[in-house]
Design a protein around this motif. Structure first.
Motif: not given
Length: 158
Positions: A138-139, A144-149, A151-158
């Motif tokens: 995900a990181e 490749l898609r900086p700032g994608d909300p 993805l950011t939320a997905f990473i936080r969930e992980l």
């Protein structure tokens, strides 16, 4: 025009694959399948025909039969990342997350910037309980898609 091409050269598999797509769009899945099987008989290494036949089998409720076709197409045409991605999804749909992950890793090695494969890898690793591997994928995708909300939320969930 495609039928004319096949009358002129009955072994011209690209015309068979394209005609199969036209027949599928017209609702004739049976003729599409027959054309694709004929193409594979003519050239057993025609990756496009193998992949298209796999998709036909999925659409007609025979997904189990399609996985090997997707694998063969991906191996033959390693330069096409979509073939590897579809193979991985077919494996995951069968419940083979580890096989799907392995297929995606192989595909990402060849196509390191493929967004679909990276997203699937992150999701499948998370489903398989590999939080660290999911976060890594995900990181990489986030780079490749900086700032994608999402993805950011997905990473936080992980």
């Amino acid at each position: 025009a495609l039928r004319t091409a096949l009358r002129r050269d009955p072994r011209f598999t690209p015309a068979m694959v394209n005609l199969a797509d036209v027949r599928r769009l017209a609702g004739d899945e049976a003729e599409a399948e027959a054309l694709l099987r004929r193409a594979i008989t003519v050239d057993e290494d025609d990756a496009e025909a193998l992949h298209a036949l796999g998709l036909t089998l999925v659409r007609t409720g025979r997904a189990e039969e399609a996985t090997d076709l997707f694998a063969r197409a991906a191996d033959i045409r390693a330069g096409n990342p979509r073939f590897r991605y579809v193979h991985a999804v077919a494996l995951a749909d069968r419940g083979d997350l580890l096989g799907a992950i392995a297929a995606l890793v192989q595909g990402i090695d060849a196509h390191p910037f493929d967004v679909d494969m990276l997203m699937a890898l992150a999701q499948y690793r998370a489903e398989a309980g590999d939080g660290e591997g999911a976060r890594e994928a995900a990181e990489r995708l986030l780079s490749l898609r900086p700032g994608d909300p999402q993805l950011t939320a997905f990473i936080r969930e992980l």
